[in-house]
Design an enzyme around this catalytic site. Structure first.
Site, PDB file in Angstrom:
ATOM      1  CB  THR A 258      -0.940   0.058   1.229  1.00 31.98           C
ATOM      2  OG1 THR A 258      -0.142  -0.010   2.408  1.00 31.98           O
ATOM      3  CG2 THR A 258      -1.940  -1.075   1.222  1.00 31.98           C
TER       4      THR A 258
ATOM      5  CB  THR B 215      -2.328   9.926   1.440  1.00 28.21           C
ATOM      6  OG1 THR B 215      -1.352   9.608   0.462  1.00 28.21           O
ATOM      7  CG2 THR B 215      -3.673   9.355   1.019  1.00 28.21           C
TER       8      THR B 215
ATOM      9  CE  LYS C  43      -6.713  10.801  -7.628  1.00 31.00           C
ATOM     10  NZ  LYS C  43      -5.660  11.106  -8.615  1.00 31.00           N
TER      11      LYS C  43
ATOM     12  CG  PHE D 117      -3.598  -0.050  -2.856  1.00 36.72           C
ATOM     13  CD1 PHE D 117      -3.165   1.148  -2.334  1.00 36.72           C
ATOM     14  CD2 PHE D 117      -4.605  -0.731  -2.199  1.00 36.72           C
ATOM     15  CE1 PHE D 117      -3.717   1.655  -1.173  1.00 36.72           C
ATOM     16  CE2 PHE D 117      -5.175  -0.235  -1.049  1.00 36.72           C
ATOM     17  CZ  PHE D 117      -4.733   0.957  -0.536  1.00 36.72           C
TER      18      PHE D 117
END
Lengths: 85, 730
Positions: free
Chosen positions: B257, B294, B320, B383
């Site tokens: 991840t 993130t 986004k 991922f």
């Protein structure tokens, strides 16, 4: 409130599905991540789930948990302080 | 030889920011985010957190009643794209196809099956009909009459960028004139609960590249591009919106991840795209960043940007904040944003950004502004460290994309885990009591190859893939290795357990370690991590022809000289729900038993191979017409394979009378073309029925070719329309 180190170690082993490891083999002060047990970021998230399920402690930001995840001892201290009374 | 440069002639999009290109760009120009709270399903814990949900009634927008939510989103975007390209597919013969990326496919709908089972104790298999990630591909191909190469690819958040790259490869290699390329992904309880369990969701809405960013916002949507070869587009007088000038893919081979902190894989994909486009970094005028918001992703991406562009990073933004992160569809959504930016000569802003992060030291575009744009780049990272990068250019720029060169392909190694013996497996409650006889691989004795702590988080499917990949070749660190390991249904057991747990415990006590295995590239990425394979990494998913797609993709990597070795394969695992649903549908009987297994073949250029086990001399992909015409199919096969070298036809016949009759008819039509009786053999009696079974067929074909010293045709039909043929020579 003190918590049992052995019980905590058993919970860790179960949560992380660690193989061939018993509570006796985990040193209280050995690092959990990187060296030592060699855990990674996904294991940290499993520990977050464990803290909520077994000790009622909710962590919303992984940075909050980071100081606690140094070793079994730091985790036990963290639980003792944060656990809902 | 003429080079077929891919160009874009049409686009369609549906997202939380709006329906259609116009509405989406209006939202972008106004800086209006589509993020609101969740209404699609109940979320006891996270219901008030911002999400990019499409709230319009899809039927009201004209979506068909058949299909999953992802299917409908894909269909709506496809309709707009086809209309804007003003294309009539009847003029394309068998040379138009569809290539889509998705991460969850029909999961949102199949979750209703589990919900009914868990909460009401009832087995209602109907919602799972469109579960497969390839469902949208079948639906769109049927709707528009597309008979060329078609597949889905599921590499998590880079899925649709990789799909667009694959579609471009189909055009450049001359396999197709026109491709519908893009992606579709709907919200689902699984990804919603999953990203929350990873603590990767920003409860205030995503703030990509901002100092205080705290995670992503989920989203959903679809976007489709019409890709054509330039000469085809010019001949039909189409308006060209942009060129797809370059594309590149790579794998971090680092972690399931977490991105590589330095962004080395991301930088390698950007480098590969620039190489393919024959452009210097300084030619790039704008970058649509992956920018999820993130902490780790944005920092790693910024590091990658600095690696490639040094101290001259071009204007960039993450869009986004408008749509949310639509996972498998985000690469396609951002691709249409890039094409529209080129067309309008405007730079889209980065909603959510306020304050520069000293650790990043870069500031994205904050308001829409005009700028001269010739070449723009779009980044997508998923991922497993699966990265894909696209470069779009203004139509007036000269075409310079590097073309592939045909290669002779040798198989120099093979790993197979097939069923040992027919085992009877009991279906556990709460399913109706019953027994299904299965072709199970049993206990994975080779799992001893993996140490127990390495194995603890790996699904059965990942273990099978890992073992076969290790067995397939002797590792050579100096080689560039690409991996294409497909799967029809992915890690069923982990995905099932994860959703079951979310539903039964109302999102409490989630299973963060299981969630990363819910992506179809979980096995391919794990293989890359294990072997240090940093080339392209793909997980095609196309029902019965999944393996052949992987094979085609691996060969492409050799033909474009992006890899020295390609590991191609397919893997699928059995689980209780698959057994139970199949039983409910009457799919299993004495002759047709469910199976599982994994096969990985190692491919190299023949001239560089010391020990060749077999050669792959042809791979052709397409869709058959209904009613099925065996003569037409035989012509199609004969156009790809020289029948004089062929001795055996190895088909996917399985004991299902209607399908078997089709195979038999094609085999006899081929015999009459060859002027002699070609032997017709089958393999599913040995391995059972599963989506990756043709990979097992491939290993049987290699054995037959060597034993009989003749060419073997591996011919596979998928009930929902896909077909593939490949030729294996000793």
């Amino acid at each position: 409130m003190n918590i049992s180190m052995n019980e905590l170690k058993a919970n860790i082993i179960e949560s992380l599905r660690l193989q061939d490891i018993t509570p006796e083999k985990i040193d209280d002060d050995a690092p959990l991540f990187g060296t030592g047990l060699g855990l990674d970021s996904i294991d940290a998230l499993e520990l977050v789930v464990m803290l909520e399920r077994d000790y009622g402690i909710v962590i919303k930001d992984i940075a909050e948990g980071r100081p606690a995840f140094q070793s079994v001892r730091t985790l036990a201290d963290f639980i003792a302080v944060k656990r809902p009374k | 030889m003429a080079v077929h440069f891919p160009v874009i002639t049409g686009m369609g999009i549906i997202s939380a920011a709006g329906f259609g290109m116009e509405e989406n760009w209006r939202a972008i120009a106004a800086g209006r985010s589509g993020l609101k709270h969740l209404t699609l399903f109940q979320s006891p814990r996270y219901g008030q957190i911002p999400v990019g949900e499409i709230r319009q009634d899809l039927a009201g927008l004209g979506a068909p009643s058949r299909g999953s939510r992802s299917d409908k989103l894909g269909w709506l975007a496809a309709r707009e794209a086809v209309a804007s390209a003003k294309i009539n597919f009847q003029d394309c013969g068998d040379r138009s196809g569809v290539l889509l990326g998705t991460s969850v496919g029909g999961s949102f709908d199949s979750e209703q099956f589990l919900e009914t089972l868990i909460k009401r104790g009832k087995m209602r298999a109907r919602p799972t009909r469109f579960h497969e990630c390839s469902s949208t591909v079948d639906l769109i191909a049927d709707e528009f009459g597309l008979f060329g190469p078609s597949t889905a690819v599921a590499t998590a958040c880079s899925s649709s960028a990789l799909a667009i790259a694959m579609a471009a490869e189909m055009i450049m290699s001359g396999e197709a004139d026109v491709m519908l390329a893009g992606g579709a992904d709907s919200l689902s309880r699984m990804t919603w609960g999953g990203f929350h369990s990873l603590l990767l969701v920003d409860s205030e809405g995503c703030r990509p590249f901002d100092m205080n960013r705290a995670g992503m916002s989920l989203g959903e949507g679809a976007a489709i591009l019409i890709l054509e070869s330039e000469e085809f587009a010019r001949k039909r007088g189409a308006k060209i919106l942009a060129r797809l000038a370059g594309w590149g893919a790579s794998c971090d081979a680092h972690h399931a991840t977490a991105p590589h902190p330095q962004g080395t894989g991301a930088a390698a994909a950007m480098q590969a795209a620039l190489r393919r486009a024959a452009l210097e970094p300084s030619a790039i005028d704008y970058i649509n960043a992956h920018g999820t918001g993130t902490r780790d992703n944005d920092l790693a991406e910024a590091n990658a940007l600095k690696t490639i562009f040094k101290n001259r990073v071009p204007p960039f933004s993450s869009t986004k904040g408008f749509f949310g992160h639509a996972l498998g569809a985000s690469g396609a959504i951002e691709a249409v944003v890039c094409v529209e930016a080129l067309r309008r000569q405007e730079l889209p802003p980065n909603p959510g950004f306020e304050k520069i992060d000293p650790a990043i030291g870069l500031e994205p575009i904050t308001t829409l502004r005009p700028a001269p744009l010739a070449h723009v780049m779009s980044n997508s990272f998923g991922f497993g460290g699966n990265n894909a990068v696209l470069i779009f250019s203004k139509p007036e720029t000269p075409a310079r994309t590097r073309a592939p060169h045909p290669v002779e392909v040798a198989v120099d190694g093979l790993g197979v885990i097939g069923p040992g013996a027919v085992a009877v497996q009991e279906i556990r409650p709460p399913l109706p009591p019953g027994k299904v006889s299965v072709h199970s691989c049993g206990v994975l004795s080779d799992a001893a190859l993996l140490n127990p702590n390495q194995r603890r988080r790996l699904s059965r499917l990942q273990q099978m893939a890992l073992i076969t990949a290790r067995r397939s070749h002797a590792s050579d660190p100096s080689q560039r290795v690409a991996v294409a390991i497909g799967t029809g249904l992915g890690c069923l057991e982990d995905a099932g357990a994860f959703i079951e747990n979310l539903i039964s415990k109302d999102e409490r006590e989630p299973m963060p370690a299981r969630f990363p295995n819910s992506v179809h590239n979980a096995a391919a990425a794990q293989v890359a991590i294990d072997l240090g394979a940093r080339g392209m990494n793909s997980a095609p998913t196309a029902a019965e022809i999944t393996f052949e797609i992987a094979l085609w993709q691996g060969i492409c990597q050799l033909a474009t000289d992006e890899a020295d070795r390609a590991l191609v394969g397919a893997a699928d695992e059995l689980d209780k729900y698959l057994l139970g649903i199949g039983q409910r549908w009457g799919a299993w009987n004495e002759k047709i038993k469910p199976g599982e297994g994994a096969v990985v073949a190692s491919l190299s250029r023949a001239e560089k191979t010391v020990a060749s086990l077999a050669r792959v001399t042809a791979v052709k992909l397409g869709r058959y017409r209904r009613p099925f015409d065996a003569e037409r199919e035989a012509d199609w096969i004969a156009s790809a394979v020289d029948l004089k070298d062929v001795g055996v036809i190895l088909s996917g016949a399985k004991g299902f009378p209607i399908m078997d009759a089709l195979y038999e008819a094609v085999a006899s039509a081929l015999s009459s073309r060859a002027g002699r009786k070609l032997e017709h053999q089958t393999y599913k009696q040995h391995c059972g029925e599963f989506h990756s079974a043709s990979a097992f067929g491939f290993s049987v074909a290699m054995g037959l070719a060597r034993q009989k010293k003749c060419g073997v045709l591996l011919y596979t039909l998928a009930p929902r329309g896909g077909k593939a043929v490949c030729c294996i020579q000793p």
